[in-house]
Design a protein around this motif. Structure first.
Motif, PDB file in Angstrom:
ATOM      1  N   ARG A  81     -34.635  20.776 -55.803  1.00 30.71           N
ATOM      2  CA  ARG A  81     -33.550  19.861 -55.447  1.00 30.71           C
ATOM      3  C   ARG A  81     -33.794  18.457 -55.999  1.00 30.71           C
ATOM      4  O   ARG A  81     -32.859  17.798 -56.469  1.00 30.71           O
ATOM      5  N   LYS A  82     -35.044  18.007 -55.953  1.00 33.58           N
ATOM      6  CA  LYS A  82     -35.374  16.683 -56.489  1.00 33.58           C
ATOM      7  C   LYS A  82     -35.117  16.628 -57.990  1.00 33.58           C
ATOM      8  O   LYS A  82     -34.598  15.640 -58.512  1.00 33.58           O
ATOM      9  N   GLU A  85     -31.385  16.399 -58.585  1.00 34.65           N
ATOM     10  CA  GLU A  85     -30.869  15.057 -58.267  1.00 34.65           C
ATOM     11  C   GLU A  85     -31.273  14.045 -59.326  1.00 34.65           C
ATOM     12  O   GLU A  85     -30.521  13.106 -59.613  1.00 34.65           O
ATOM     13  N   ASN A  86     -32.450  14.209 -59.914  1.00 39.54           N
ATOM     14  CA  ASN A  86     -32.877  13.291 -60.978  1.00 39.54           C
ATOM     15  C   ASN A  86     -32.015  13.420 -62.230  1.00 39.54           C
ATOM     16  O   ASN A  86     -31.950  12.492 -63.042  1.00 39.54           O
ATOM     17  N   CYS A  89     -27.179  15.400 -60.625  1.00 44.04           N
ATOM     18  CA  CYS A  89     -26.391  16.454 -59.980  1.00 44.04           C
ATOM     19  C   CYS A  89     -26.797  16.600 -58.515  1.00 44.04           C
ATOM     20  O   CYS A  89     -27.711  15.932 -58.036  1.00 44.04           O
ATOM     21  N   LYS A  90     -26.094  17.484 -57.812  1.00 45.26           N
ATOM     22  CA  LYS A  90     -26.390  17.754 -56.407  1.00 45.26           C
ATOM     23  C   LYS A  90     -26.601  19.240 -56.212  1.00 45.26           C
ATOM     24  O   LYS A  90     -25.879  20.053 -56.793  1.00 45.26           O
ATOM     25  N   LYS A  92     -27.004  22.380 -53.316  1.00 44.97           N
ATOM     26  CA  LYS A  92     -26.711  22.762 -51.943  1.00 44.97           C
ATOM     27  C   LYS A  92     -26.923  24.266 -51.815  1.00 44.97           C
ATOM     28  O   LYS A  92     -26.582  25.028 -52.719  1.00 44.97           O
ATOM     29  N   LYS A 130     -25.541   7.587 -62.411  1.00 42.95           N
ATOM     30  CA  LYS A 130     -26.606   7.419 -61.426  1.00 42.95           C
ATOM     31  C   LYS A 130     -26.977   5.958 -61.269  1.00 42.95           C
ATOM     32  O   LYS A 130     -27.165   5.446 -60.145  1.00 42.95           O
TER      33      LYS A 130
END
Length: 294
Positions: A81-82, A85-86, A89-90, A92, A130
């Motif tokens: 997930r990290k 996000e970097n 994106c997201k 879930k 971002k």
């Protein structure tokens, strides 16, 4: 020579259980599945990069990228997930359905998840997007801090104005109820805000009067308690001295009475011995009387 705790424990921790101190957070199998999930995410990014960046109707784009067959442990999920996000994106995840569990071929009893990825903008713009979000968040935080500082400054000005108005009404020259709340550097802020119209209502004055009253009550109560402790300490000290003096007098009186009783006993003893001696001399016959009798 081995000391306690230095001997070889093997695969156990010395208390009957396995030694987990050298265990890794991720097994080799878990790392392989994480790399598989990374590859699927990279393929998704390539797919998004191939789309028309000028077509605003395409983004944000969301797809289920990692199916239930690629099970990520909690540690792998956090890392994955990290990374997502970097990239701007997201990620879930949702719990897999029964059909998806069967199709995955994974027979573990724990939960299985399906991970969806959302690409908010074209990947070429993700970095800029971002940075914009980070700048917006920083600006929002700064604005909130400035608003809080302004609110605190107005509150301090209002409190000072209430104190001044109260002092004028009751005829007090000094009202130090706010003195302890003032901090260095506020004088400049007050000068800058000197044209701000600070309104003082009767409710504000009554509240301030109650605050002053409560403060004075507390001061009186504390002073009275301090004086009471002081007087009680002196009284207890004096009482202890009087008790010691009373014990000394009682002891002295006791000694005198005992000595008197001893003297009385010796006197009685002497009288008894004297009386008994006289009686024996009267009853015992003389030597001449004994010869006549014979």
């Amino acid at each position: 020579m081995f000391s306690f705790g230095s001997y070889y424990l093997g695969d156990y921790d010395g208390f009957g259980g396995p030694d987990r101190r050298c265990w890794a957070d991720k097994s080799e199998a878990a790392l392989r599945r994480e790399r598989t999930a990374d590859g699927k995410f990279d393929d998704f990014l390539k797919k998004c990069s191939a789309l028309d960046m000028n077509d605003k109707s395409i983004f944000p784009l969301t797809e289920e990228v990692v199916d239930a067959s690629t099970h990520l442990t909690e540690a792998c999920w956090k890392t994955f997930r990290k990374r997502v996000e970097n990239k701007g994106c997201k990620a879930k995840r949702r719990q897999a359905t029964l059909e998806e569990r069967v199709a995955s071929g994974d027979h573990r009893k724990g939960k299985l998840y399906v991970i969806s990825i959302t690409c908010p903008v074209h990947p070429s713009k993700a970095k800029d997007e971002k940075l914009k979000k980070e700048a917006a968040a920083a600006a929002k935080k700064k604005k909130a801090e400035e608003a809080a500082e302004h609110k605190a400054r107005l509150a301090a000005m209002h409190k000072e104005k209430v104190s001044e108005t109260y002092a004028k009404i009751v005829g007090e020259e000094h009202d130090d109820s706010n003195t302890q709340h003032k901090t260095p550097g506020k004088a400049k802020a007050a000068t800058m805000d000197s044209f701000v119209n600070v309104k003082v209502t009767s409710a504000d004055l009554l509240q301030h009067a109650m605050t002053v009253h409560n403060k004075r009550q507390t001061e009186i109560r504390l002073a009275n308690q301090s004086e009471e402790r002081k007087l009680m300490s002196e009284l207890m000290k004096k009482l202890e001295e009087e008790k010691q003096e009373l014990r000394r007098k009682m002891k002295s009186n006791e000694s005198k009475l005992i000595e008197g009783a001893k003297a009385e006993y010796e006197e009685v003893k002497g009288k008894i011995e004297e009386a008994c001696a006289d009686k024996t001399a009267t009853v015992t016959p003389s030597a001449s009387a004994k010869k006549i009798k014979k």
